[in-house]
Design a protein around this motif. Structure first.
Motif, PDB file in Angstrom:
ATOM      1  N   PRO A   1       0.811  -1.232   0.000  1.00 46.56           N
ATOM      2  CA  PRO A   1       0.000   0.000   0.000  1.00 46.56           C
ATOM      3  C   PRO A   1       0.831   1.263   0.000  1.00 46.56           C
ATOM      4  CG  PRO A   1      -0.177  -1.136   2.106  1.00 46.56           C
ATOM      5  CD  PRO A   1       0.550  -2.080   1.189  1.00 46.56           C
ATOM      6  N   ARG A   2       1.950   1.247   0.742  1.00 45.54           N
ATOM      7  CA  ARG A   2       2.777   2.464   0.801  1.00 45.54           C
ATOM      8  C   ARG A   2       3.490   2.712  -0.514  1.00 45.54           C
ATOM      9  NH1 ARG A   2       2.308   0.558   5.874  1.00 45.54           N
ATOM     10  NH2 ARG A   2       2.185   2.102   7.582  1.00 45.54           N
ATOM     11  N   LEU A   3       3.953   1.622  -1.153  1.00 45.63           N
ATOM     12  CA  LEU A   3       4.638   1.785  -2.435  1.00 45.63           C
ATOM     13  C   LEU A   3       3.672   2.241  -3.528  1.00 45.63           C
ATOM     14  CD1 LEU A   3       6.998  -1.327  -2.456  1.00 45.63           C
ATOM     15  CD2 LEU A   3       7.629   1.063  -2.075  1.00 45.63           C
ATOM     16  N   LEU A   4       2.460   1.740  -3.473  1.00 49.65           N
ATOM     17  CA  LEU A   4       1.481   2.185  -4.463  1.00 49.65           C
ATOM     18  C   LEU A   4       1.207   3.662  -4.311  1.00 49.65           C
ATOM     19  CD1 LEU A   4      -1.058  -0.784  -4.456  1.00 49.65           C
ATOM     20  CD2 LEU A   4       0.599  -0.203  -6.215  1.00 49.65           C
ATOM     21  N   ARG A   5       1.178   4.119  -3.059  1.00 44.06           N
ATOM     22  CA  ARG A   5       0.960   5.544  -2.833  1.00 44.06           C
ATOM     23  C   ARG A   5       2.146   6.354  -3.344  1.00 44.06           C
ATOM     24  NH1 ARG A   5      -0.961   6.727   3.013  1.00 44.06           N
ATOM     25  NH2 ARG A   5       1.135   5.948   3.466  1.00 44.06           N
ATOM     26  N   CYS A   6       3.338   5.755  -3.248  1.00 44.41           N
ATOM     27  CA  CYS A   6       4.534   6.471  -3.729  1.00 44.41           C
ATOM     28  C   CYS A   6       4.552   6.619  -5.243  1.00 44.41           C
ATOM     29  CB  CYS A   6       5.791   5.732  -3.268  1.00 44.41           C
ATOM     30  SG  CYS A   6       6.146   5.935  -1.523  1.00 44.41           S
ATOM     31  N   LEU A   7       3.748   5.835  -5.961  1.00 42.25           N
ATOM     32  CA  LEU A   7       3.699   5.992  -7.413  1.00 42.25           C
ATOM     33  C   LEU A   7       3.201   7.368  -7.813  1.00 42.25           C
ATOM     34  CD1 LEU A   7       2.291   2.550  -8.621  1.00 42.25           C
ATOM     35  CD2 LEU A   7       4.642   3.383  -8.766  1.00 42.25           C
ATOM     36  N   ALA A   8       2.510   8.035  -6.918  1.00 45.59           N
ATOM     37  CA  ALA A   8       2.025   9.386  -7.199  1.00 45.59           C
ATOM     38  C   ALA A   8       2.867  10.438  -6.489  1.00 45.59           C
ATOM     39  CB  ALA A   8       0.567   9.485  -6.769  1.00 45.59           C
ATOM     40  N   ASP A   9       4.029  10.058  -6.010  1.00 46.53           N
ATOM     41  CA  ASP A   9       4.901  11.010  -5.301  1.00 46.53           C
ATOM     42  C   ASP A   9       5.280  12.149  -6.242  1.00 46.53           C
ATOM     43  OD1 ASP A   9       6.775  10.828  -2.603  1.00 46.53           O
ATOM     44  OD2 ASP A   9       7.653  12.019  -4.224  1.00 46.53           O
ATOM     45  N   PRO A  10       5.379  13.369  -5.703  1.00 51.40           N
ATOM     46  CA  PRO A  10       5.778  14.494  -6.560  1.00 51.40           C
ATOM     47  C   PRO A  10       7.178  14.339  -7.137  1.00 51.40           C
ATOM     48  CG  PRO A  10       4.794  15.271  -4.518  1.00 51.40           C
ATOM     49  CD  PRO A  10       5.009  13.819  -4.334  1.00 51.40           C
TER      50      PRO A  10
ATOM     51  N   GLU B   1      10.152  12.597  -8.991  1.00 48.74           N
ATOM     52  CA  GLU B   1      10.304  11.573 -10.028  1.00 48.74           C
ATOM     53  C   GLU B   1      11.159  10.425  -9.546  1.00 48.74           C
ATOM     54  OE1 GLU B   1      12.638  11.467 -14.203  1.00 48.74           O
ATOM     55  OE2 GLU B   1      11.143  13.060 -14.031  1.00 48.74           O
ATOM     56  N   GLY B   2      12.235  10.761  -8.808  1.00 46.97           N
ATOM     57  CA  GLY B   2      13.113   9.707  -8.310  1.00 46.97           C
ATOM     58  C   GLY B   2      12.392   8.782  -7.357  1.00 46.97           C
ATOM     59  N   CYS B   3      11.541   9.314  -6.498  1.00 50.72           N
ATOM     60  CA  CYS B   3      10.774   8.476  -5.580  1.00 50.72           C
ATOM     61  C   CYS B   3       9.816   7.564  -6.334  1.00 50.72           C
ATOM     62  CB  CYS B   3      10.014   9.362  -4.584  1.00 50.72           C
ATOM     63  SG  CYS B   3      11.099  10.305  -3.475  1.00 50.72           S
ATOM     64  N   ARG B   4       9.195   8.094  -7.403  1.00 53.37           N
ATOM     65  CA  ARG B   4       8.273   7.264  -8.172  1.00 53.37           C
ATOM     66  C   ARG B   4       9.018   6.127  -8.860  1.00 53.37           C
ATOM     67  NH1 ARG B   4       6.678  12.355  -9.989  1.00 53.37           N
ATOM     68  NH2 ARG B   4       7.183  11.877 -12.171  1.00 53.37           N
ATOM     69  N   ALA B   5      10.200   6.442  -9.341  1.00 53.00           N
ATOM     70  CA  ALA B   5      10.981   5.404 -10.007  1.00 53.00           C
ATOM     71  C   ALA B   5      11.389   4.311  -9.032  1.00 53.00           C
ATOM     72  CB  ALA B   5      12.218   6.024 -10.662  1.00 53.00           C
ATOM     73  N   LEU B   6      11.829   4.709  -7.817  1.00 53.51           N
ATOM     74  CA  LEU B   6      12.210   3.708  -6.820  1.00 53.51           C
ATOM     75  C   LEU B   6      11.004   2.881  -6.395  1.00 53.51           C
ATOM     76  CD1 LEU B   6      14.701   5.808  -4.672  1.00 53.51           C
ATOM     77  CD2 LEU B   6      15.245   3.736  -5.977  1.00 53.51           C
TER      78      LEU B   6
ATOM     79  N   PRO C   1      -5.484  -1.130 -10.371  1.00 52.77           N
ATOM     80  CA  PRO C   1      -6.089   0.213 -10.376  1.00 52.77           C
ATOM     81  C   PRO C   1      -5.055   1.321 -10.254  1.00 52.77           C
ATOM     82  CG  PRO C   1      -7.357  -1.255  -8.993  1.00 52.77           C
ATOM     83  CD  PRO C   1      -6.111  -2.001  -9.335  1.00 52.77           C
ATOM     84  N   ALA C   2      -4.017   1.059  -9.443  1.00 55.71           N
ATOM     85  CA  ALA C   2      -2.981   2.082  -9.288  1.00 55.71           C
ATOM     86  C   ALA C   2      -2.217   2.300 -10.589  1.00 55.71           C
ATOM     87  CB  ALA C   2      -2.020   1.666  -8.160  1.00 55.71           C
ATOM     88  N   LEU C   3      -1.883   1.218 -11.268  1.00 54.22           N
ATOM     89  CA  LEU C   3      -1.180   1.357 -12.545  1.00 54.22           C
ATOM     90  C   LEU C   3      -2.067   2.048 -13.581  1.00 54.22           C
ATOM     91  CD1 LEU C   3       0.596  -2.120 -12.825  1.00 54.22           C
ATOM     92  CD2 LEU C   3       1.612   0.081 -12.232  1.00 54.22           C
ATOM     93  N   ALA C   4      -3.336   1.676 -13.621  1.00 54.17           N
ATOM     94  CA  ALA C   4      -4.245   2.317 -14.567  1.00 54.17           C
ATOM     95  C   ALA C   4      -4.357   3.805 -14.286  1.00 54.17           C
ATOM     96  CB  ALA C   4      -5.610   1.646 -14.504  1.00 54.17           C
ATOM     97  N   ALA C   5      -4.344   4.160 -12.998  1.00 52.18           N
ATOM     98  CA  ALA C   5      -4.446   5.576 -12.650  1.00 52.18           C
ATOM     99  C   ALA C   5      -3.245   6.366 -13.126  1.00 52.18           C
ATOM    100  CB  ALA C   5      -4.604   5.717 -11.133  1.00 52.18           C
ATOM    101  N   ARG C   6      -2.040   5.728 -13.160  1.00 47.33           N
ATOM    102  CA  ARG C   6      -0.829   6.445 -13.586  1.00 47.33           C
ATOM    103  C   ARG C   6      -0.637   6.406 -15.104  1.00 47.33           C
ATOM    104  NH1 ARG C   6       0.549  10.228 -10.890  1.00 47.33           N
ATOM    105  NH2 ARG C   6       2.631  10.179 -11.833  1.00 47.33           N
TER     106      ARG C   6
END
Length: 859
Positions: free
Chosen positions: A82-91, A93-98, A122-127
């Protein structure tokens, strides 16, 4: 906000955590120390926390809890996911990549990766999926990250398998946008992911497959060839496991890819279509659409593509044959050998392939007939090549479609693209091989008669070449008769039409061999027509080869033997229409060509030749036509020994030639055309006399008739006429030997004297030469005294020209006086001494006096 609260609640310790094995509990405690950093406000803190998690997961020892999938599953699903999925929307770019990288690691290490699908997809579809992928950018702005997300989606597909079925909506939504991504690598990865999704959910994918076809077809023309290949391969899999109705939407795009400059793209189309023919669930419904695509690759410019297409086609035919074995039982049990004249019996397509083409030909042909006249050259070339391949498979079954085929070939053979014409010619040859001549001739003749064309003759020549000799033999006479008919033989004066007419003759001669021995006259009529066309010299080599081949068939001789056999009937055939000839009549041109090419054979055809000339060269006939015929006659008479007098029989027609042909055309009439006719007639007379085919007696016979009009011609405006007339007079005088008829003889020299004042030096010299011969005739006559007064007058006139401004004329006149001095030397001396003081230069007079005085005195 509710989703966030739910995610947080899922991360809190609960009874499940308390019940975890010791390894999982240890991992949970280790991860719990790092997770708070993911919630930090500082970008740097969040990044460090993610990097720490990365090190913890990547450097785990084999005995560590993180290396055990079962121990990893609980902390992964409860704490990390859950925390990593939330990080996919991190402002950042480096955090999203990690975060994407850690999600990839987590999925691969988890014991039950499919458990992550309800939250991951759903998280991938959202991004990845924006509201309008065609006009608005996706939520994830970084293209490398979009690639990583698609790769993550592919991992989820590979690991999730059939568990993806409930989440197809999210997966397909993400792929629809990713397939249109500006980044080429994202599109390629998306194609592979779409194919994997189709294979992973075969029972449910057909409900969603159609929604992927649109984005795939939008990418099929991408500028990167690797993207195009990936799209084609993905489309093949998507339709294979999806809805077969999409085939209709895809095939036009696949057809365009067969024109692709990159071989790998064409090969991909070939493989996919071949695979559909073998394994597509609804393939029987699409045979008529798939077969043309695969057969189009049989003649690909790359050999390996053509070989692969041939292998797939043979496999498809064999499979269909096995599937329909009962239906084909009779054909399998009593297999017929290849047709006797099959162009390649050793590579004849199998029964299944032939049956597939035959049973679908009625559905395929209309599209080919349309495409073969398309405005795009590449489409026409492909369609023409495909038609030849289909006819090779259809064999005699093409008969039922023959009318449509012939109409299409007549249009296509007029194409400006040589490749189209070449393929259509090949198709026509196959029609000739497999279809009865009685059938194709019955359809072809009305088309040619209605609208004679070069393309129609090209098709006729091709079907004749392809037709077996024994099948064509009963129709040979009818074919040559139709070709020799005026409507087809003279259908056009275009050189291309004549070239194709010549090809028809070549095809008949080469195909029928000795069977065509009785058709030589009709074929010669066609050849003469072709030779008479404007620009025909450009076909010189082809005409000579055709004549040689026809001669070998007719008489085992050469071209001259061919003319010797047929020139008489040909002249009669042409002469039958001479009453209606004008200068523009094609028959006149054909007559002229025949006379020019017949050579020694003309000497045997004088009974047919002379009457035509006599009739056409009368004064009441078309002047332009007479002028052309006189030119033809002149050329023939110039080499009379090798042409009209090759048999030594011209003397029998001499009276007709002179009285009925030359004399009427030498008579004076007003007008430039009449003057040109007189010039041509004088040329004919000179050619006749100078050809040396007439004996002295024969020349003597014609001189009495022709000398008066020739003397009149000395006054013509045409320099050539005056010059030739002087030469003719000289020839007449030489042949007479003496002045046999003094009254007529005396009238000659005044006319020649006038020519000494001619504007042309050449005419003046010719007149001087004729006067010398005239004087020689007086000497030979032995009655010089009768001519003393005329000779004295001639001396006086000639002495004037010894002082001519032109030295060449002075020398010529001096020779005449020296030659004529033997007649009356004393008289010449007196006349010379009387005028020598009047000349600007007495040199020539002194030379003349010395010459006369040096001669010995008469006894």
């Amino acid at each position: 906000m509710a989703a966030l609260v739910a995610t947080e609640a899922a991360a809190l310790p609960g009874p499940a955590e308390a019940a975890e094995p010791a390894e999982a509990a240890e991992l949970s405690r280790a991860l719990s120390r790092l997770l708070p950093g993911l919630e930090a406000d500082s970008k740097l803190s969040r990044r460090r926390a993610l990097e720490a998690l990365q090190r913890a997961l990547e450097t785990a020892r084999p005995e560590a809890p993180a290396a055990d999938p079962a121990a990893f599953q609980g902390p992964w699903a409860r704490l990390l996911l859950p925390r990593l999925l939330r990080c996919l929307a991190d402002p950042a770019e480096g955090c999203r990549a990690l975060a994407a990288h850690l999600l990839d690691l987590g999925l691969r290490r988890a014991a039950r990766p499919r458990d992550a699908l309800p939250r991951l997809l759903p998280a991938l579809a959202a991004r990845l999926a924006g509201p309008d992928p065609a006009h608005r950018p996706p939520p994830e702005p970084c293209e490398e990250l979009r690639l990583a997300l698609v790769q993550l989606l592919r991992v989820a597909v590979d690991l999730g398998g059939a568990a993806l079925a409930p989440h197809l909506d999210d997966a397909v939504r993400a792929l629809r946008c990713a397939l249109l991504d500006p980044f080429a690598a994202v599109r390629r990865e998306s194609c592979e992911c779409a194919a994997g999704l189709a294979r992973a959910t075969p029972d449910h994918f057909h409900m969603q497959s159609e929604s992927l076809i649109g984005p795939l077809m939008q990418s099929i023309s991408h500028q990167h060839w690797k993207v195009r290949v990936a799209v084609i391969e993905a489309t093949g899999t998507v339709i294979q496991f999806g809805n077969g109705k999409s085939v209709d939407d895809v095939l036009p795009h696949f057809a365009q890819r067969l024109f692709d400059d990159v071989p790998q793209v064409r090969q991909a189309v070939t493989r996919v279509v071949g695979g559909w023919l073998l394994a597509l669930r609804d393939r029987y419904s699409f045979f008529h659409k798939l077969i043309p695509l695969l057969l189009s690759s049989l003649d690909d410019e790359m050999p390996h593509i053509a070989q692969e297409a041939a292998s797939l086609w043979a496999e498809a035919g064999l499979q269909w044959q096995k599937e329909n074995e009962e239906d084909l039982k009779d054909k399998l049990d009593f297999a017929s050998p290849p047709p006797a004249h099959h162009p390649s019996p050793e590579t004849r397509p199998g029964l299944g392939c032939r049956e597939l083409v035959f049973r679908n030909l009625s559905k395929i042909l209309p599209a080919i007939c349309h495409d073969i006249t398309d405005w795009v050259a590449g489409t026409r070339v492909k369609a023409a090549r495909l038609l030849a391949v289909l006819l090779l498979h259809a064999e005699d079954h093409a008969t039922q479609h023959l009318e449509a085929l012939l109409r299409t070939l007549l249009l296509a053979c007029a194409d400006e693209e040589g490749a189209v014409v070449s393929s259509c010619t090949r198709s026509a040859e196959l029609i000739g091989t497999f279809v009865s001549p009685e059938v194709f001739l019955k359809l072809l003749w009305p088309m040619l008669k209605k609208s004679p064309s070069a393309s129609g003759l090209l098709v006729l020549a091709a079907v004749i070449r392809g037709c077996p000799r024994e099948a064509l033999q009963p129709h040979l006479k009818a074919i040559t008769t139709e070709l020799a008919g005026a409507h087809i033989r003279q259908g056009s004066e275009n050189l291309r039409y004549g070239e194709k007419l010549l090809q028809c003759v070549q095809a008949l001669v080469s195909t029928c061999g000795e069977d065509g021995r009785g058709c030589g006259l009709q074929l010669m009529q066609v050849l003469v027509t072709v030779m008479a066309l404007p620009g025909a010299p450009g076909l010189g080599n082809q005409l000579q080869e055709t004549e040689a081949a026809l001669a070998a068939v007719e008489s085992s001789g050469d071209g001259q033997d061919l003319y010797r056999q047929h020139v008489g009937p040909l002249l009669e055939w042409l002469g039958g229409s001479q009453r209606g000839w004008t200068a523009h009549s094609p028959e006149l041109l054909q007559f002229s060509v025949l006379v020019a090419h017949a050579g020694p054979a003309l000497g045997e055809a004088l009974p047919q030749l002379v009457p035509v000339l006599r009739s056409c060269l009368q004064p009441d006939r078309d002047p332009q036509m007479r002028l052309r015929l006189l030119s033809v006659l002149s050329r023939a008479l110039l080499s009379a020994k090798e042409t009209v007098d090759s048999q030594g029989q011209l003397h029998r027609y001499l009276d007709t030639v002179v009285t009925d042909i030359l004399v009427p055309n030498l008579q004076w009439r007003a007008g430039r055309t009449a003057a040109a006719i007189r010039t041509a007639a004088v040329s004919c007379l000179w050619a006749l006399i100078s050809s040396e085919v007439l004996s002295a007696t024969q020349v003597e016979d014609v001189r009495e008739t022709l000398l008066p009009p020739v003397l009149t011609a000395l006054e013509e405006d045409s320099q050539m006429t005056r010059l030739t007339s002087c030469r003719i007079v000289s020839a007449f005088l030489k042949s007479s030997g003496g002045a046999s008829e003094p009254d007529k003889f005396i009238k000659i020299y005044p006319e020649l004297l006038k020519r000494l004042d001619d504007v042309s030096t050449e005419v003046r010299l010719a007149a001087a030469s004729a006067l010398a011969v005239w004087l020689e005739c007086i000497r030979n006559d032995g009655a010089e005294a009768c001519y003393q007064r005329d000779v004295q007058h001639l001396y006086k006139e000639l002495l004037v020209y010894l002082d001519d401004p032109d030295s060449a004329v002075q020398d010529a006149v001096l020779e005449v006086l020296q030659a004529g001095s033997v007649l009356f030397p004393d008289l010449l001396v007196r006349e010379t001494e009387a005028v020598v003081h009047k000349h600007r230069s007495p040199t020539r007079c002194e030379q003349l006096l010395q010459h006369v005085q040096a001669r010995p005195a008469a006894p």
